[in-house]
Scaffold this active site. Sequence first.
Site, PDB file in Angstrom:
ATOM      1  N   HIS A   1       0.808  -1.037  -0.017  1.00 11.65           N
ATOM      2  CA  HIS A   1      -0.048  -0.009  -0.143  1.00 11.65           C
ATOM      3  C   HIS A   1       0.794   1.239  -0.017  1.00 11.65           C
ATOM      4  O   HIS A   1       0.394   2.200  -0.617  1.00 11.65           O
ATOM      5  CB  HIS A   1      -0.881   0.038   1.166  1.00 11.65           C
TER       6      HIS A   1
ATOM      7  N   HIS B   1       1.264  -3.579   9.258  1.00 13.64           N
ATOM      8  CA  HIS B   1       2.837  -3.387   8.947  1.00 13.64           C
ATOM      9  C   HIS B   1       3.657  -3.012  10.211  1.00 13.64           C
ATOM     10  O   HIS B   1       3.123  -2.262  10.982  1.00 13.64           O
ATOM     11  CB  HIS B   1       3.205  -2.707   7.679  1.00 13.64           C
TER      12      HIS B   1
END
Length: 268
Positions: free
Chosen positions: A192, A234
């Site tokens: 992303h 993440h």
Amino acid sequence: MPSPKARGNGSRHEFMSLSRTNSPQQLQRQGSDPTSARMRASESPTRQRGSGSGSGSLTSGQTKPEEDCIRLNPSFVGIALSSLLAVDLWLSKRLGVCAWEDSSWGSIRPLMKLIEVSGHGIPWIAGTVYCLWKSDSAAAQEVLLNLLLALLLDILLVGIVKALVRRRRPAHNRMDMFATFSVDRYSFPSGHATRAAMGARFLLTHLVLAAPVRVLILLWAAMVGLSRVMLGRHNVTDVAFGFLMGYMQYGLVEALWVSPASLRGILG
């Protein structure tokens, strides 16, 4: 002939003298301890020869190989990397405030997931293909075609790096992401973040936009990266490297830019 009583007294005196003679203290002084004798006997000649050769090798001045020695002073780079990893894990866990519904900021988790979908590859590719199909301008088609190729290149490069690094996602992550693939179980780098950085730079370069829209694009890219950490998807370093990788990917897209003339040559 001695009487039975005398014989009994004599045998008792002999037994007492024998037990005193064979006491553990005397056996130890005489070096006839049964346990130590068995231990000495269990030492094989091979072991004795090995110890002798080892002492001989040490006395001859030979040293052990460097890889067999224990390094008591680790390198500065190793200490720095270990410290960075520890800080990264600690900060990522502290910032994962939307990882679960019962987290401290769990009430805004739906909003973070909406931002997550806005940076997903499927909506970007589907939107680019639709605009390319509906566009009538040659210039717009050129830009949209290169944007589509850039998105496909981004998916390819991120997948390769994830497969090579194989870093697991944070332990506090909840695997309820939208449209995941097998490589998405790995965390480094954030796809992303790479897509947001590359897409934002692409749009700001090739589209004529007003200043408020340009600011919104930058804020959107930053929020996509922040949402990855807040949702626990993440670690901080995954997102930071993703932004850097996406920014550099745009330079590769510009170097491989496909013009209508080159496209016609490729097709035909």
